[in-house]
Design a protein around this motif. Structure first.
Motif, mmCIF file in Angstrom:
data_model
loop_
_atom_site.group_PDB
_atom_site.id
_atom_site.type_symbol
_atom_site.label_atom_id
_atom_site.label_comp_id
_atom_site.label_asym_id
_atom_site.label_seq_id
_atom_site.Cartn_x
_atom_site.Cartn_y
_atom_site.Cartn_z
ATOM 1 N N THR A 240 0.809 -1.223 0.000
ATOM 2 C CA THR A 240 0.000 0.000 0.000
ATOM 3 C C THR A 240 0.842 1.272 0.000
ATOM 4 N N ASN A 241 2.145 1.144 0.008
ATOM 5 C CA ASN A 241 3.024 2.307 -0.014
ATOM 6 C C ASN A 241 3.874 2.255 -1.279
ATOM 7 N N ARG A 242 3.526 3.129 -2.220
ATOM 8 C CA ARG A 242 4.267 3.211 -3.490
ATOM 9 C C ARG A 242 4.916 4.580 -3.665
ATOM 10 N N ARG A 243 5.168 5.222 -2.551
ATOM 11 C CA ARG A 243 5.742 6.567 -2.580
ATOM 12 C C ARG A 243 7.203 6.517 -3.016
ATOM 13 N N GLU A 244 7.675 7.672 -3.481
ATOM 14 C CA GLU A 244 9.067 7.796 -3.907
ATOM 15 C C GLU A 244 9.792 8.875 -3.123
ATOM 16 N N ASP A 245 9.183 9.323 -2.015
ATOM 17 C CA ASP A 245 9.847 10.333 -1.184
ATOM 18 C C ASP A 245 10.474 9.653 0.027
ATOM 19 N N GLU A 246 10.765 10.430 1.050
ATOM 20 C CA GLU A 246 11.441 9.876 2.227
ATOM 21 C C GLU A 246 10.555 8.968 3.066
ATOM 22 N N TYR A 247 9.277 8.824 2.699
ATOM 23 C CA TYR A 247 8.354 7.939 3.414
ATOM 24 C C TYR A 247 7.968 6.717 2.573
ATOM 25 N N SER B 246 12.372 2.201 0.515
ATOM 26 C CA SER B 246 13.193 1.329 1.360
ATOM 27 C C SER B 246 12.501 1.037 2.693
ATOM 28 N N PHE B 247 12.989 0.018 3.387
ATOM 29 C CA PHE B 247 12.474 -0.300 4.721
ATOM 30 C C PHE B 247 12.595 0.911 5.636
ATOM 31 N N GLU B 248 13.741 1.563 5.599
ATOM 32 C CA GLU B 248 13.940 2.728 6.463
ATOM 33 C C GLU B 248 12.913 3.814 6.183
ATOM 34 N N ASN B 249 12.630 4.056 4.915
ATOM 35 C CA ASN B 249 11.665 5.098 4.573
ATOM 36 C C ASN B 249 10.233 4.695 4.920
ATOM 37 N N ARG B 250 9.861 3.455 4.625
ATOM 38 C CA ARG B 250 8.487 3.015 4.895
ATOM 39 C C ARG B 250 8.180 2.988 6.392
ATOM 40 N N THR B 251 9.186 2.733 7.205
ATOM 41 C CA THR B 251 8.963 2.681 8.661
ATOM 42 C C THR B 251 9.154 4.037 9.337
ATOM 43 N N ARG B 252 9.521 5.044 8.559
ATOM 44 C CA ARG B 252 9.872 6.339 9.144
ATOM 45 C C ARG B 252 8.725 6.931 9.971
ATOM 46 N N ILE B 253 7.511 6.933 9.430
ATOM 47 C CA ILE B 253 6.417 7.585 10.148
ATOM 48 C C ILE B 253 6.081 6.850 11.443
ATOM 49 N N VAL B 254 6.197 5.533 11.453
ATOM 50 C CA VAL B 254 5.937 4.784 12.693
ATOM 51 C C VAL B 254 6.995 5.116 13.736
ATOM 52 N N ARG B 255 8.229 5.220 13.297
ATOM 53 C CA ARG B 255 9.283 5.591 14.229
ATOM 54 C C ARG B 255 9.081 7.015 14.750
ATOM 55 N N GLU B 256 8.682 7.911 13.866
ATOM 56 C CA GLU B 256 8.487 9.299 14.285
ATOM 57 C C GLU B 256 7.290 9.434 15.227
ATOM 58 N N VAL B 257 6.207 8.733 14.945
ATOM 59 C CA VAL B 257 5.046 8.777 15.839
ATOM 60 C C VAL B 257 5.387 8.179 17.193
ATOM 61 N N THR B 258 6.068 7.037 17.201
ATOM 62 C CA THR B 258 6.442 6.404 18.468
ATOM 63 C C THR B 258 7.351 7.308 19.287
ATOM 64 N N ALA B 259 8.328 7.916 18.635
ATOM 65 C CA ALA B 259 9.235 8.830 19.339
ATOM 66 C C ALA B 259 8.473 10.031 19.882
ATOM 67 N N THR B 260 7.504 10.517 19.130
ATOM 68 C CA THR B 260 6.707 11.663 19.562
ATOM 69 C C THR B 260 5.865 11.323 20.783
ATOM 70 N N VAL B 261 5.218 10.173 20.755
ATOM 71 C CA VAL B 261 4.415 9.750 21.908
ATOM 72 C C VAL B 261 5.309 9.516 23.117
ATOM 73 N N ARG B 262 6.444 8.871 22.881
ATOM 74 C CA ARG B 262 7.375 8.630 24.002
ATOM 75 C C ARG B 262 7.875 9.940 24.594
ATOM 76 N N ASP B 263 8.039 10.950 23.766
ATOM 77 C CA ASP B 263 8.554 12.239 24.220
ATOM 78 C C ASP B 263 7.607 12.909 25.207
ATOM 79 N N VAL B 264 6.303 12.741 25.018
ATOM 80 C CA VAL B 264 5.340 13.406 25.904
ATOM 81 C C VAL B 264 4.819 12.478 26.993
ATOM 82 N N TRP B 265 5.073 11.168 26.854
ATOM 83 C CA TRP B 265 4.602 10.219 27.858
ATOM 84 C C TRP B 265 5.631 10.147 28.987
ATOM 85 N N PRO B 266 5.203 10.139 30.243
ATOM 86 C CA PRO B 266 6.169 10.150 31.353
ATOM 87 C C PRO B 266 7.138 8.971 31.317
ATOM 88 N N ASP B 267 8.345 9.204 31.766
ATOM 89 C CA ASP B 267 9.366 8.159 31.751
ATOM 90 C C ASP B 267 8.955 6.928 32.545
#
Length: 360
Positions: free
Chosen positions: A194-201, A204-225
């Motif tokens: 379902t992902n046929r993009r040609e940009d940074e998202y 490659s595996f790194e690009n296709r997983t980028r948004i999941v990594r960014e969302v997870t990092a964002t949630v972790r950033d605001v969620w208490p340690d």
């Protein structure tokens, strides 16, 4: 002490047992994604029923991320206020409240399952849905009104997860789970189907997983340690005859998410494409979770075809998973956790109001 009723420690959170209510959509909001008495009774009764963790259904981080107009949401302070009595009640019963943060992507703007689960067009009360690649999915009949996500859309979605996590914390949730499974938006980015993009998202595996990594990092950033973050993934697309999302990629993603501060991977599967070949049956998804469990240092949850206390206990006792998420059996029996404790001689007492009915 049975394995299923041993505690689970995740950061500073101590979960009283290894049994969780899996997120299950109710399609029962009466207005703009606000929780109702239905949600309070539905989730509260499973807390009374002995679940260690009670997860909400997929809760939309923005209005266009709802599967249907009746989905639960968390995009405003009013939504957080409506959820707060539910988290308070779950804690009073000894359970841990968790919220699954979600965006439906191209599977949004549909009627409810019992109303046909059909796309609803903007002129009929629906909305334009977002997708990484709108031309990548085959629809039977009329497709929804779709738009490919630009960079601004991606940033909007990531920020929506951030603010949703903040509001979830204010509402009293102890666990935040990022929903990246079942063919919804984040899974759409992960899979080359379902992902046929040609940009940074895309690509490659790194690009296709980028948004999941960014969302997870964002949630972790605001969620208490001291509080854990979960991520639900589809361990495989079940599309072996084409380039697709596979278990090997799931293991690799799990390692990346671990480095970003995720604490548990909740392993489901499929949901992306009508050609999927799902070998459904008891424990059918357990090998997916077990593989990630064995090849990472993360805690892992498993789900699917789990209906019996002894079955659930064996998964933990044999170190195949750290957490057992039960869906349909909890729909059939809100007190499945208490029944499991009785059957397994686990350490969970029935509420004092009900004890006169318990047969020993």
């Amino acid at each position: 002490m049975t394995a299923l009723f041993s505690t689970l420690e995740l950061r500073d959170l101590v979960v009283p047992n290894r049994l969780a209510v899996s997120p299950m959509c109710q399609y029962s909001c009466e207005r703009d994604g606000l929780a109702t008495e239905w949600h309070r009774v539905h989730l509260g009764s499973r807390a009374v029923g002995g679940a260690g963790i009670v997860m909400t259904e997929a809760t939309a981080v923005e209005p266009r991320g709802r599967i249907s107009a009746h989905d639960l949401g968390i995009w405003s302070d009013e939504h957080a206020e409506a959820l707060e009595p539910i988290t308070e009640f779950v804690r009073e019963q000894g359970g841990v409240p968790g919220i699954q943060l979600a965006h439906a992507g191209h599977k949004a703007s549909k009627s409810r399952p019992w109303e046909g689960n059909e796309p609803i067009q903007p002129d009929d009360g629906g909305w334009e849905v977002r997708s990484p690649s709108p031309d990548a999915y085959p629809f039977d009949g009329d497709p929804p009104a779709m738009c490919e996500m630009g960079r601004d859309d991606v940033e909007t979605v990531i920020e929506a997860f951030r603010t949703a996590a903040k509001r979830s914390l204010e509402a009293g949730f102890e666990i935040a789970e990022v929903h990246a499974a079942h063919g919804y938006l984040l899974h759409e980015f992960l899979s080359p189907v379902t992902n046929r993009r040609e940009d940074e998202y895309g690509g490659s595996f790194e690009n296709r997983t980028r948004i999941v990594r960014e969302v997870t990092a964002t949630v972790r950033d605001v969620w208490p340690d001291e509080k854990p973050v979960f991520v639900r993934i589809s361990g495989t697309d079940w599309l072996p005859e084409r380039e697709s999302w596979t278990l090997e990629q799931s293991v690799r993603l799990a390692r990346d998410l671990e480095s970003l501060g995720a604490d548990l991977i909740d392993v489901s599967s499929g949901g992306l494409h009508p050609d999927q070949q799902v070998p459904a049956g008891p424990n059918y998804q357990v090998p997916l979770a077990e593989k990630i469990h064995d090849e990472t240092d993360l805690a892992v949850g498993t789900v699917g075809g789990i209906t019996e206390p002894e079955q659930a206990d064996a998964l933990v006792r044999n170190d195949r998973a750290d957490l057992v998420l039960v869906g349909r059996e909890f729909l059939r029996d809100p007190y499945f956790g208490l029944r499991a404790a009785d059957d397994l001689d686990g350490d969970r007492e029935w509420p004092i109001q009900y004890r006169r009915a318990v047969q020993k």
